[in-house]
Design a protein around this motif. Sequence first.
Motif, PDB file in Angstrom:
ATOM      1  N   UNK A  45     140.746 -26.528  24.223  1.00 50.25           N
ATOM      2  CA  UNK A  45     140.944 -26.947  25.613  1.00 50.25           C
ATOM      3  C   UNK A  45     141.155 -25.737  26.520  1.00 50.25           C
ATOM      4  N   UNK A  46     141.910 -24.762  26.046  1.00 50.46           N
ATOM      5  CA  UNK A  46     142.141 -23.544  26.824  1.00 50.46           C
ATOM      6  C   UNK A  46     140.835 -22.818  27.112  1.00 50.46           C
ATOM      7  N   UNK A  47     140.006 -22.647  26.083  1.00 47.80           N
ATOM      8  CA  UNK A  47     138.745 -21.923  26.258  1.00 47.80           C
ATOM      9  C   UNK A  47     137.782 -22.697  27.157  1.00 47.80           C
ATOM     10  N   UNK A  48     137.775 -24.028  27.045  1.00 49.76           N
ATOM     11  CA  UNK A  48     136.929 -24.827  27.929  1.00 49.76           C
ATOM     12  C   UNK A  48     137.375 -24.680  29.383  1.00 49.76           C
ATOM     13  N   UNK A  49     138.697 -24.675  29.603  1.00 47.65           N
ATOM     14  CA  UNK A  49     139.224 -24.474  30.955  1.00 47.65           C
ATOM     15  C   UNK A  49     138.863 -23.101  31.492  1.00 47.65           C
ATOM     16  N   UNK A  50     138.969 -22.070  30.652  1.00 45.61           N
ATOM     17  CA  UNK A  50     138.641 -20.716  31.100  1.00 45.61           C
ATOM     18  C   UNK A  50     137.158 -20.593  31.447  1.00 45.61           C
ATOM     19  N   UNK A  51     136.284 -21.191  30.631  1.00 47.92           N
ATOM     20  CA  UNK A  51     134.846 -21.143  30.916  1.00 47.92           C
ATOM     21  C   UNK A  51     134.542 -21.892  32.209  1.00 47.92           C
ATOM     22  N   UNK A  52     135.161 -23.048  32.393  1.00 48.87           N
ATOM     23  CA  UNK A  52     134.954 -23.820  33.625  1.00 48.87           C
ATOM     24  C   UNK A  52     135.403 -23.014  34.843  1.00 48.87           C
ATOM     25  N   UNK A  53     136.560 -22.371  34.749  1.00 49.14           N
ATOM     26  CA  UNK A  53     137.056 -21.559  35.863  1.00 49.14           C
ATOM     27  C   UNK A  53     136.150 -20.360  36.132  1.00 49.14           C
ATOM     28  N   UNK A  54     135.665 -19.737  35.057  1.00 49.17           N
ATOM     29  CA  UNK A  54     134.770 -18.587  35.239  1.00 49.17           C
ATOM     30  C   UNK A  54     133.487 -18.997  35.937  1.00 49.17           C
ATOM     31  N   UNK A  55     132.895 -20.112  35.535  1.00 50.75           N
ATOM     32  CA  UNK A  55     131.658 -20.564  36.159  1.00 50.75           C
ATOM     33  C   UNK A  55     131.902 -21.001  37.607  1.00 50.75           C
ATOM     34  N   UNK A  56     133.090 -21.499  37.892  1.00 45.53           N
ATOM     35  CA  UNK A  56     133.415 -21.956  39.248  1.00 45.53           C
ATOM     36  C   UNK A  56     133.669 -20.773  40.183  1.00 45.53           C
ATOM     37  N   UNK A  87     136.616 -15.917  25.540  1.00 39.78           N
ATOM     38  CA  UNK A  87     135.875 -16.731  26.505  1.00 39.78           C
ATOM     39  C   UNK A  87     134.486 -16.186  26.764  1.00 39.78           C
ATOM     40  N   UNK A  88     134.316 -14.881  26.617  1.00 39.10           N
ATOM     41  CA  UNK A  88     133.063 -14.221  26.977  1.00 39.10           C
ATOM     42  C   UNK A  88     131.867 -14.811  26.222  1.00 39.10           C
ATOM     43  N   UNK A  89     131.993 -14.978  24.923  1.00 35.17           N
ATOM     44  CA  UNK A  89     130.867 -15.501  24.128  1.00 35.17           C
ATOM     45  C   UNK A  89     130.534 -16.935  24.525  1.00 35.17           C
ATOM     46  N   UNK A  90     131.559 -17.737  24.797  1.00 33.31           N
ATOM     47  CA  UNK A  90     131.312 -19.134  25.174  1.00 33.31           C
ATOM     48  C   UNK A  90     130.648 -19.226  26.545  1.00 33.31           C
ATOM     49  N   UNK A  91     131.061 -18.377  27.472  1.00 28.00           N
ATOM     50  CA  UNK A  91     130.451 -18.383  28.806  1.00 28.00           C
ATOM     51  C   UNK A  91     128.984 -17.951  28.727  1.00 28.00           C
ATOM     52  N   UNK A  92     128.703 -16.941  27.910  1.00 23.28           N
ATOM     53  CA  UNK A  92     127.312 -16.526  27.731  1.00 23.28           C
ATOM     54  C   UNK A  92     126.478 -17.653  27.132  1.00 23.28           C
ATOM     55  N   UNK A  93     127.072 -18.387  26.210  1.00 25.86           N
ATOM     56  CA  UNK A  93     126.360 -19.511  25.603  1.00 25.86           C
ATOM     57  C   UNK A  93     126.070 -20.599  26.632  1.00 25.86           C
ATOM     58  N   UNK A  94     126.999 -20.847  27.549  1.00 24.47           N
ATOM     59  CA  UNK A  94     126.773 -21.855  28.589  1.00 24.47           C
ATOM     60  C   UNK A  94     125.640 -21.432  29.523  1.00 24.47           C
TER      61      UNK A  94
END
Length: 171
Positions: free
Chosen positions: A36-47, A61-68
């Motif tokens: 949940x923390x990593x999903x929130x961080x990715x959502x905030x980064x994209x926003x 978070x970096x790898x997950x954001x790149x994947x998104x």
Amino acid sequence: VSTQSTWGPFLIGLLRMVSHRMGLARLGRPSAHRRALLRNLVTSLLKHERIHTTLAKAKATQALADRMITLGKKDTLASRRDALAFVFEKPIVKKLFDDLAPRYKLRFGGYTRVIKTIRRKGDNSLMAYLELVDRPGELRPAKVVTPEAALRQEEIYRAHEERQRQQPLSD
């Protein structure tokens, strides 16, 4: 004669140093809380396109954001559903597919950067900015791409797309 080897404690120390299966940052949380923390961080980064967090969280978070962003570049119904399953807000998924994916069309990975900052007061944690590259107002501008390099990147991209179309689907 002693039956116990003097090498025992040394070998046990060596075995503890082997780093197999250590690819996941646990961040001191149970798995559901960490997800949940990593999903929130990715959502905030994209926003916001830049967030300030601890260095460990930024790297996780970096790898997950790149994947998104890679999902956004695919732009299929399945990739949209995968992004909706991970990112918490629908408008952010729309932004991902409509704004961010075209911005990174000619970039093959490396959509984010981690910039270390000062330590946090209180617990002395290493802090860092996690930001998207090639965005207005970025902290460290991306390298300037010459027209020749951009043309070469576009040729590589087209050749890659052609290979993907010619490759037969495997079962």
